[in-house]
Design an enzyme around this catalytic site. Structure first.
Site, short mmCIF file in Angstrom:
data_model
loop_
_atom_site.label_atom_id
_atom_site.label_comp_id
_atom_site.label_asym_id
_atom_site.label_seq_id
_atom_site.Cartn_x
_atom_site.Cartn_y
_atom_site.Cartn_z
N TYR A 50 0.83 -1.22 0.00
CA TYR A 50 0.00 0.00 0.00
C TYR A 50 0.87 1.28 0.00
O TYR A 50 0.86 2.05 -0.96
CB TYR A 50 -0.93 -0.04 1.22
CG TYR A 50 -1.75 1.22 1.45
CD1 TYR A 50 -2.36 1.89 0.40
CD2 TYR A 50 -1.92 1.72 2.74
CE1 TYR A 50 -3.12 3.04 0.63
CE2 TYR A 50 -2.68 2.85 2.98
CZ TYR A 50 -3.27 3.51 1.92
OH TYR A 50 -4.00 4.64 2.15
N ASP A 75 9.84 -7.15 -3.79
CA ASP A 75 8.64 -7.61 -3.07
C ASP A 75 8.55 -9.13 -3.20
O ASP A 75 8.93 -9.68 -4.23
CB ASP A 75 7.38 -6.96 -3.67
CG ASP A 75 6.29 -6.75 -2.63
OD1 ASP A 75 5.99 -5.59 -2.29
OD2 ASP A 75 5.73 -7.77 -2.15
N ALA A 91 8.51 -3.19 3.81
CA ALA A 91 8.08 -4.59 3.72
C ALA A 91 7.87 -5.24 5.08
O ALA A 91 8.42 -6.29 5.37
CB ALA A 91 9.11 -5.37 2.90
N TYR A 107 3.85 -5.87 17.35
CA TYR A 107 4.03 -5.08 16.12
C TYR A 107 4.84 -3.81 16.42
O TYR A 107 5.88 -3.55 15.80
CB TYR A 107 2.67 -4.72 15.52
CG TYR A 107 2.77 -3.65 14.46
CD1 TYR A 107 3.41 -3.92 13.25
CD2 TYR A 107 2.25 -2.37 14.67
CE1 TYR A 107 3.53 -2.92 12.29
CE2 TYR A 107 2.37 -1.38 13.72
CZ TYR A 107 3.01 -1.65 12.53
OH TYR A 107 3.15 -0.68 11.58
N ASN A 125 -2.21 7.39 10.93
CA ASN A 125 -3.07 6.48 10.15
C ASN A 125 -3.00 6.78 8.65
O ASN A 125 -3.67 7.70 8.17
CB ASN A 125 -4.51 6.57 10.65
CG ASN A 125 -4.67 5.92 12.01
OD1 ASN A 125 -4.02 6.32 12.97
ND2 ASN A 125 -5.52 4.92 12.10
N1 UDP Z 1 -12.21 0.97 13.94
C1 UDP Z 1 -13.55 0.68 14.09
N2 UDP Z 1 -14.10 -0.29 13.30
C2 UDP Z 1 -13.37 -0.99 12.38
C3 UDP Z 1 -11.99 -0.67 12.22
C4 UDP Z 1 -11.46 0.32 13.01
O1 UDP Z 1 -14.24 1.27 14.91
O2 UDP Z 1 -13.93 -1.88 11.72
C5 UDP Z 1 -11.61 2.03 14.76
C6 UDP Z 1 -10.45 1.54 15.61
O3 UDP Z 1 -10.94 1.10 16.86
C7 UDP Z 1 -9.61 2.79 15.70
C8 UDP Z 1 -9.86 3.53 14.40
O4 UDP Z 1 -11.08 2.98 13.89
O5 UDP Z 1 -10.06 3.60 16.76
C9 UDP Z 1 -8.78 3.35 13.37
O6 UDP Z 1 -8.52 1.96 13.25
P1 UDP Z 1 -7.64 1.35 12.08
O7 UDP Z 1 -7.67 -0.14 12.25
O8 UDP Z 1 -8.08 1.91 10.79
O9 UDP Z 1 -6.19 1.93 12.37
P2 UDP Z 1 -5.27 1.88 13.70
O10 UDP Z 1 -5.56 3.17 14.42
O11 UDP Z 1 -5.64 0.66 14.48
O12 UDP Z 1 -3.88 1.84 13.15
#
Ligand code: UDP
Length: 329
Positions: A11, A31, A74, A141, A170
């Site tokens: 991505y 990759d 990666a 992670y 994000n």
């Molecule tokens: N989130 C949610 N529903 C989903 C996926 C994510 O409510 O199906 C929320 C998650 O709890 C976080 C935010 O959206 O607060 C962003 O989550 P994502 O997995 O996109 O990125 P992260 O912050 O975990 O890297």
């Protein structure tokens, strides 16, 4: 510069490849297609299929190509999986990265740009987050990314490696021409899942937690456009000339956006309703994470072009409309 892009079919890596071309560099994609997509690599870009942990393959690659700089995207990136299968994460994110760095040093390649993460901070004590906050990851992670950051610091000191490590918030959105975009399998990220729910590909979007100590009770995150991330990486190239340079930058827009605000933006941009199911909190989600990116702005002259959630969602929506089945590979 000739730039080896490890994870260049993924991505963020694939968006960076396009930005490298736009900036006049020559990307070479490395990759193993564990998660990457062939369709994400532009025609005419050299594509090498190998794993980072394959020392013999890396040796051949560095001997054959005159690489000036390596960018490393990666890594495996599923927090939940890193908890249930830490071996996989330490093996790929730490051990394979070590193999890559060893091959680089053997062949005299000493410039490195690394994808790190705000997950290295754990649950931060202060918001917005600056680079000097204590790093205490709460999952394997984040720990693997911090381990590599520490490895890089030691290598800079000992071997004169010059590197920039970017701690992303994000990553979101897609190329403005919608030729490439986000296509994870499995998909766990909020924006693509909200779009799928709007399109009826999913029955509903689960909102993980509505009782957080935030204005609307849902988590606050800092969504930053993937092309803005890429541009910051390329801006760092000019700052790596001095051997032993060690640079760390947070990359976000600094704008906290709640889960409900993302849903609203998706509804506005798509004109469709996002069916929602309110669920308990997802384990390991801090209530709020947003960046102070002034260091990147000051030192690299980086200015995110996308400064609010709607235009970011617009790019994602165009990608999903254009490629409803992703790369279909
Ligand atoms: N989130 C949610 N529903 C989903 C996926 C994510 O409510 O199906 C929320 C998650 O709890 C976080 C935010 O959206 O607060 C962003 O989550 P994502 O997995 O996109 O990125 P992260 O912050 O975990 O890297």
């Amino acid at each position: 510069m000739k730039v080896l892009v490890a994870g260049g079919a993924g991505y963020i890596g694939s968006h960076c490849v396009r930005q490298l071309i736009a900036a006049g560099h020559e990307p070479v994609v490395l990759d193993n297609f564990a998660y990457g997509h062939r369709g994400a690599v532009p025609a005419g870009v050299k594509l090498l299929e190998a794993s980072l942990g394959d020392a013999a393959a890396l040796d051949r690659i560095f001997a054959a190509e005159r690489i000036d700089l390596v960018m490393h995207f990666a890594a495996f990136c599923y927090v939940g999986e890193s908890v249930t299968d830490p071996l996989k994460y330490y093996q790929n994110n730490v051990a394979a990265t070590l193999t890559l760095l060893e091959a680089m040093l053997k062949h005299g390649v000493k410039k490195f740009v690394f994808s790190s993460t705000c997950a290295t901070y754990g649950v931060p004590e202060k918001m917005p987050m600056t680079e000097d906050l204590p790093q205490a990851p709460i999952n394997p992670y984040g720990q693997t990314k911090l381990d590599v950051e520490n490895m890089l610091k030691a290598f800079a000191r000992a071997y004169g490696l010059s590197f920039a490590a970017f701690r992303y918030f994000n990553a979101a959105g897609a190329a403005e021409d919608a030729t490439i975009g986000e296509a994870h399998d499995p998909e766990t990220h909020l924006i693509p899942l909200a779009i799928w729910a709007a399109q009826g590909k999913r029955a509903a979007l689960e909102v993980f937690g509505t009782d957080y100590p935030t204005p609307d009770g849902t988590c606050l995150r800092d969504y930053v456009h993937v092309d803005d991330l890429s541009r910051a990486h390329i801006a760092a190239f000019d700052h790596l000339a001095q051997p032993g340079t060690a640079l760390f930058y947070n990359l976000g827009t600094g704008m906290p956006t709640s889960v409900l605000e993302v849903i609203k933006a998706v509804e506005k941009v798509t004109g469709l309703k996002v069916p929602v199911k309110y669920s308990p909190r997802r384990e390991g989600d801090p209530p709020a994470l947003y960046a102070n990116s002034q260091k990147a702005q000051r030192e690299l002259g980086w200015q995110p072009k996308f400064r609010s959630i709607e235009p970011i969602v617009e790019t994602a929506w165009r990608w999903h409309q254009q490629r409803p089945d992703g790369y279909a590979d």
